[in-house]
Write a protein that holds these residues in place. Structure first.
Motif, PDB file in Angstrom:
ATOM      1  N   PRO A  26      38.019  19.462 -21.014  1.00  0.00           N
ATOM      2  CA  PRO A  26      36.988  20.406 -21.443  1.00  0.00           C
ATOM      3  C   PRO A  26      36.084  19.802 -22.517  1.00  0.00           C
ATOM      4  CG  PRO A  26      39.170  21.432 -21.431  1.00  0.00           C
ATOM      5  CD  PRO A  26      39.379  19.959 -21.250  1.00  0.00           C
ATOM      6  N   ILE A  27      35.027  20.527 -22.844  1.00  0.00           N
ATOM      7  CA  ILE A  27      34.096  20.079 -23.883  1.00  0.00           C
ATOM      8  C   ILE A  27      34.872  19.778 -25.157  1.00  0.00           C
ATOM      9  CG2 ILE A  27      32.207  20.827 -25.381  1.00  0.00           C
ATOM     10  CD1 ILE A  27      31.174  22.491 -23.004  1.00  0.00           C
ATOM     11  N   GLY A  28      34.562  18.657 -25.758  1.00  0.00           N
ATOM     12  CA  GLY A  28      35.250  18.253 -26.970  1.00  0.00           C
ATOM     13  C   GLY A  28      34.608  16.997 -27.523  1.00  0.00           C
ATOM     14  N   ALA A  29      35.324  16.330 -28.433  1.00  0.00           N
ATOM     15  CA  ALA A  29      34.786  15.116 -29.045  1.00  0.00           C
ATOM     16  C   ALA A  29      35.881  14.092 -29.321  1.00  0.00           C
ATOM     17  CB  ALA A  29      34.080  15.463 -30.353  1.00  0.00           C
ATOM     18  N   ALA A  30      37.090  14.339 -28.787  1.00  0.00           N
ATOM     19  CA  ALA A  30      38.219  13.475 -29.101  1.00  0.00           C
ATOM     20  C   ALA A  30      39.242  13.559 -27.977  1.00  0.00           C
ATOM     21  CB  ALA A  30      38.856  13.923 -30.418  1.00  0.00           C
ATOM     22  N   PRO A  31      40.198  12.634 -27.941  1.00  0.00           N
ATOM     23  CA  PRO A  31      41.277  12.734 -26.953  1.00  0.00           C
ATOM     24  C   PRO A  31      41.962  14.092 -27.041  1.00  0.00           C
ATOM     25  CG  PRO A  31      41.389  10.638 -28.130  1.00  0.00           C
ATOM     26  CD  PRO A  31      40.346  11.469 -28.824  1.00  0.00           C
ATOM     27  N   GLY A  32      42.354  14.622 -25.887  1.00  0.00           N
ATOM     28  CA  GLY A  32      42.963  15.945 -25.875  1.00  0.00           C
ATOM     29  C   GLY A  32      43.779  16.176 -24.623  1.00  0.00           C
ATOM     30  N   LYS A  33      43.530  17.299 -23.962  1.00  0.00           N
ATOM     31  CA  LYS A  33      44.304  17.665 -22.783  1.00  0.00           C
ATOM     32  C   LYS A  33      43.386  17.912 -21.588  1.00  0.00           C
ATOM     33  CE  LYS A  33      48.094  19.783 -25.403  1.00  0.00           C
ATOM     34  NZ  LYS A  33      48.909  21.013 -25.617  1.00  0.00           N
ATOM     35  N   ALA A  34      43.963  17.781 -20.409  1.00  0.00           N
ATOM     36  CA  ALA A  34      43.267  18.109 -19.171  1.00  0.00           C
ATOM     37  C   ALA A  34      44.300  18.649 -18.194  1.00  0.00           C
ATOM     38  CB  ALA A  34      42.563  16.885 -18.596  1.00  0.00           C
ATOM     39  N   TRP A  35      43.838  19.405 -17.210  1.00  0.00           N
ATOM     40  CA  TRP A  35      44.745  20.072 -16.290  1.00  0.00           C
ATOM     41  C   TRP A  35      44.274  19.890 -14.849  1.00  0.00           C
ATOM     42  CZ3 TRP A  35      42.866  21.855 -20.859  1.00  0.00           C
ATOM     43  CH2 TRP A  35      43.801  22.161 -21.860  1.00  0.00           C
ATOM     44  N   ALA A  36      45.238  19.870 -13.936  1.00  0.00           N
ATOM     45  CA  ALA A  36      44.934  19.658 -12.521  1.00  0.00           C
ATOM     46  C   ALA A  36      44.035  20.745 -11.952  1.00  0.00           C
ATOM     47  CB  ALA A  36      46.230  19.579 -11.713  1.00  0.00           C
ATOM     48  N   ASP A  37      44.146  21.958 -12.483  1.00  0.00           N
ATOM     49  CA  ASP A  37      43.400  23.089 -11.915  1.00  0.00           C
ATOM     50  C   ASP A  37      42.183  23.478 -12.746  1.00  0.00           C
ATOM     51  OD1 ASP A  37      44.788  24.058 -14.085  1.00  0.00           O
ATOM     52  OD2 ASP A  37      45.441  25.917 -13.100  1.00  0.00           O
ATOM     53  N   LYS A  38      41.732  22.576 -13.634  1.00  0.00           N
ATOM     54  CA  LYS A  38      40.537  22.862 -14.436  1.00  0.00           C
ATOM     55  C   LYS A  38      39.533  21.731 -14.291  1.00  0.00           C
ATOM     56  CE  LYS A  38      42.304  26.021 -17.956  1.00  0.00           C
ATOM     57  NZ  LYS A  38      43.552  26.356 -17.295  1.00  0.00           N
ATOM     58  N   THR A  39      38.269  22.120 -14.253  1.00  0.00           N
ATOM     59  CA  THR A  39      37.198  21.150 -14.031  1.00  0.00           C
ATOM     60  C   THR A  39      36.051  21.442 -14.985  1.00  0.00           C
ATOM     61  OG1 THR A  39      35.912  20.040 -12.296  1.00  0.00           O
ATOM     62  CG2 THR A  39      35.954  22.454 -12.240  1.00  0.00           C
ATOM     63  N   GLU A  40      34.996  20.669 -14.853  1.00  0.00           N
ATOM     64  CA  GLU A  40      33.740  20.873 -15.582  1.00  0.00           C
ATOM     65  C   GLU A  40      32.628  20.226 -14.770  1.00  0.00           C
ATOM     66  OE1 GLU A  40      31.681  21.946 -17.619  1.00  0.00           O
ATOM     67  OE2 GLU A  40      32.662  22.849 -19.364  1.00  0.00           O
ATOM     68  N   VAL A  41      31.425  20.758 -14.922  1.00  0.00           N
ATOM     69  CA  VAL A  41      30.305  20.282 -14.110  1.00  0.00           C
ATOM     70  C   VAL A  41      30.003  18.804 -14.360  1.00  0.00           C
ATOM     71  CG1 VAL A  41      29.182  22.490 -13.698  1.00  0.00           C
ATOM     72  CG2 VAL A  41      28.737  21.277 -15.847  1.00  0.00           C
ATOM     73  N   TYR A  42      30.183  18.335 -15.597  1.00  0.00           N
ATOM     74  CA  TYR A  42      29.882  16.936 -15.869  1.00  0.00           C
ATOM     75  C   TYR A  42      30.881  16.009 -15.185  1.00  0.00           C
ATOM     76  CZ  TYR A  42      32.965  18.303 -19.783  1.00  0.00           C
ATOM     77  OH  TYR A  42      33.966  18.832 -20.547  1.00  0.00           O
ATOM     78  N   GLY A  43      32.097  16.490 -14.939  1.00  0.00           N
ATOM     79  CA  GLY A  43      33.059  15.695 -14.184  1.00  0.00           C
ATOM     80  C   GLY A  43      32.588  15.472 -12.760  1.00  0.00           C
ATOM     81  N   THR A  44      32.035  16.517 -12.164  1.00  0.00           N
ATOM     82  CA  THR A  44      31.461  16.378 -10.823  1.00  0.00           C
ATOM     83  C   THR A  44      30.331  15.363 -10.822  1.00  0.00           C
ATOM     84  OG1 THR A  44      32.036  18.659 -10.257  1.00  0.00           O
ATOM     85  CG2 THR A  44      30.301  17.613  -8.950  1.00  0.00           C
ATOM     86  N   GLY A  45      29.460  15.426 -11.823  1.00  0.00           N
ATOM     87  CA  GLY A  45      28.367  14.458 -11.907  1.00  0.00           C
ATOM     88  C   GLY A  45      28.866  13.026 -11.997  1.00  0.00           C
ATOM     89  N   ALA A  46      29.909  12.825 -12.809  1.00  0.00           N
ATOM     90  CA  ALA A  46      30.486  11.490 -12.959  1.00  0.00           C
ATOM     91  C   ALA A  46      31.105  11.013 -11.649  1.00  0.00           C
ATOM     92  CB  ALA A  46      31.529  11.500 -14.073  1.00  0.00           C
ATOM     93  N   PHE A  47      31.809  11.907 -10.963  1.00  0.00           N
ATOM     94  CA  PHE A  47      32.445  11.559  -9.686  1.00  0.00           C
ATOM     95  C   PHE A  47      31.402  11.170  -8.642  1.00  0.00           C
ATOM     96  CE2 PHE A  47      34.084  12.593  -5.483  1.00  0.00           C
ATOM     97  CZ  PHE A  47      35.342  11.989  -5.489  1.00  0.00           C
ATOM     98  N   LEU A  48      30.329  11.934  -8.559  1.00  0.00           N
ATOM     99  CA  LEU A  48      29.278  11.626  -7.590  1.00  0.00           C
ATOM    100  C   LEU A  48      28.575  10.311  -7.926  1.00  0.00           C
ATOM    101  CD1 LEU A  48      27.770  15.194  -7.062  1.00  0.00           C
ATOM    102  CD2 LEU A  48      29.284  13.934  -5.504  1.00  0.00           C
ATOM    103  N   SER A  49      28.403  10.033  -9.218  1.00  0.00           N
ATOM    104  CA  SER A  49      27.845   8.742  -9.615  1.00  0.00           C
ATOM    105  C   SER A  49      28.761   7.618  -9.157  1.00  0.00           C
ATOM    106  CB  SER A  49      27.660   8.681 -11.138  1.00  0.00           C
ATOM    107  OG  SER A  49      26.625   9.534 -11.567  1.00  0.00           O
ATOM    108  N   ALA A  50      30.062   7.770  -9.398  1.00  0.00           N
ATOM    109  CA  ALA A  50      31.021   6.750  -8.965  1.00  0.00           C
ATOM    110  C   ALA A  50      30.959   6.559  -7.462  1.00  0.00           C
ATOM    111  CB  ALA A  50      32.433   7.147  -9.397  1.00  0.00           C
ATOM    112  N   GLY A  51      30.952   7.653  -6.725  1.00  0.00           N
ATOM    113  CA  GLY A  51      30.914   7.557  -5.268  1.00  0.00           C
ATOM    114  C   GLY A  51      29.691   6.822  -4.757  1.00  0.00           C
ATOM    115  N   SER A  52      28.557   7.003  -5.431  1.00  0.00           N
ATOM    116  CA  SER A  52      27.319   6.362  -4.966  1.00  0.00           C
ATOM    117  C   SER A  52      27.423   4.846  -5.001  1.00  0.00           C
ATOM    118  CB  SER A  52      26.128   6.835  -5.815  1.00  0.00           C
ATOM    119  OG  SER A  52      26.181   6.299  -7.129  1.00  0.00           O
ATOM    120  N   GLU A  53      28.148   4.292  -5.972  1.00  0.00           N
ATOM    121  CA  GLU A  53      28.305   2.845  -6.061  1.00  0.00           C
ATOM    122  C   GLU A  53      29.506   2.339  -5.262  1.00  0.00           C
ATOM    123  OE1 GLU A  53      26.283   0.573  -7.295  1.00  0.00           O
ATOM    124  OE2 GLU A  53      24.824   2.068  -7.994  1.00  0.00           O
TER     125      GLU A  53
END
Length: 363
Positions: free
Chosen positions: A328-355
């Motif tokens: 989630p939105i933050g500024a430091a190492p933290g936690k993430a969960w299998a069933d939670k996402t964020e729109v910027y993660g999708t953007g990063a994934f699509l960028s990766a896929g393009s290359e």
């Protein structure tokens, strides 16, 4: 209840990557995100503003997917964002986060050649250039975020300046961007570790006796470097400046990738942060694949890291198309969960896929 598609790391890493499969999962992720664009994320009580940096990062990946998709649906969706907001940047004039959406506008201008798409961005950047912020880069100084004094800002604003320079041919945009980028790098880049501190407040701090280098923040820097270099002449001194930083970071990232294929949320603290994080890791995968595709990085040396990274990210996509384990939105190492996402993660994934698509033979 979201169904999570579990893929064991050793199996996913062993799988060959096929361009058609890359494109197929990119479409699944993109379509899921369009269907869930107005969902609530990171504990928000209302959807992100369409011009918020979170969505700006989504659009950067989505416009790359739109160019691949062979379907105007995605371009039409992106164009409606711009039209609905009169092609304006977000509300804060100087803040890098609120410039992010400009990257979308400039890419759409390249396709449609409609000057109204870039006029507000150009006007605002002209104002900033002729009325530059004079604040310190220290974290607690007044109005400090009027300049790029946090590392993820290097993904948000500098590529907009670089694109504006490339499109207009006016070197003033390049010169301004170079001055500010160098100031930030001189301040936040750790020359021993070849990584960026998130901001001044993390300098000298330790987490389990390791320096704190936030994965997502450095992922955004790494992606920002590639997005800037895409706009520059590879023989120019400016390009070579960014290339030097990029190569140092790439070498470090290769050394600290986890056996599972992701990068730890605290980059030097794998044993303390075993949970995957897919937004930073997707951007590392994007940047490394880009470097191989450009002939900058040796495929024999870096190719396996890209394969492991991509397969790890794919392993965290649900059957419906949601990318899990996005911090989630933050500024430091933290936690993430299998069933939670964020729109910027999708953007990063699509960028990766393009290359990754290009790397494995897609056209």
């Amino acid at each position: 209840m979201v169904a999570v598609l579990l893929i064991m790391a050793p199996l996913s890493q062993a799988q060959d990557i096929k361009p058609a499969e890359v494109k197929k999962i990119m479409k699944r992720v993109a379509d899921w995100q369009l269907d869930h664009f107005q969902d609530l994320y990171s504990g928000s009580t209302k959807p992100h503003h369409q011009l918020d940096w979170t969505n700006g990062a989504l659009y950067i990946g989505m416009v790359k997917w739109a160019a691949m998709a062979g379907d105007e649906t995605y371009y039409n969706w992106l164009k409606a964002i711009g039209e609905g907001n009169e092609w304006k940047l977000h509300r804060r004039k100087y803040h890098a986060d609120d410039h992010t959406v400009g990257q979308l506008y400039l890419e759409l201008y390249r396709k449609y050649k409609d000057v109204k798409m870039i006029e507000p961005t150009k006007e605002q950047f002209d104002f900033i250039m002729y009325h530059p912020a004079r604040t310190s880069l220290t974290w607690k100084s007044p109005y400090h975020q009027s300049r790029w004094n946090w590392c993820d800002a290097l993904f948000m604003s500098p590529p907009v300046w670089a694109k504006l320079y490339n499109i207009t041919g006016e070197e003033k945009y390049l010169d301004f961007m170079m001055g500010e980028f160098k100031a930030t790098t001189d301040f936040l880049f750790d020359k021993e570790e070849n990584l960026y501190y998130r901001d001044e407040s993390y300098m000298g701090k330790r987490d389990h006796n390791t320096k704190i280098f936030w994965s997502r923040g450095n992922g955004w820097v790494f992606a920002g470097l590639t997005n800037i270099m895409n706009e520059l002449d590879s023989q120019s001194k400016e390009y070579k400046y960014f290339l030097k930083i990029y190569k140092k970071m790439a070498k470090k990232l290769l050394a600290i990738q986890t056996p599972e294929g992701h990068w730890a949320m605290s980059l030097l603290g794998q044993e303390f942060y075993p949970t995957p994080e897919t937004s930073g890791s997707s951007f590392y995968t994007y940047g490394l694949a880009w470097g191989i595709n450009k002939g900058i990085l040796d495929k024999d040396t870096y190719g396996k890291a890209v394969q492991k990274g991509w397969n790890a990210m794919v392993g965290h996509v649900t059957e419906e198309g949601m990318l899990g384990y996005v911090q989630p939105i933050g500024a430091a190492p933290g936690k993430a969960w299998a069933d939670k996402t964020e729109v910027y993660g999708t953007g990063a994934f699509l960028s990766a896929g393009s290359e990754v698509y290009k790397l494995y033979g897609g056209e």
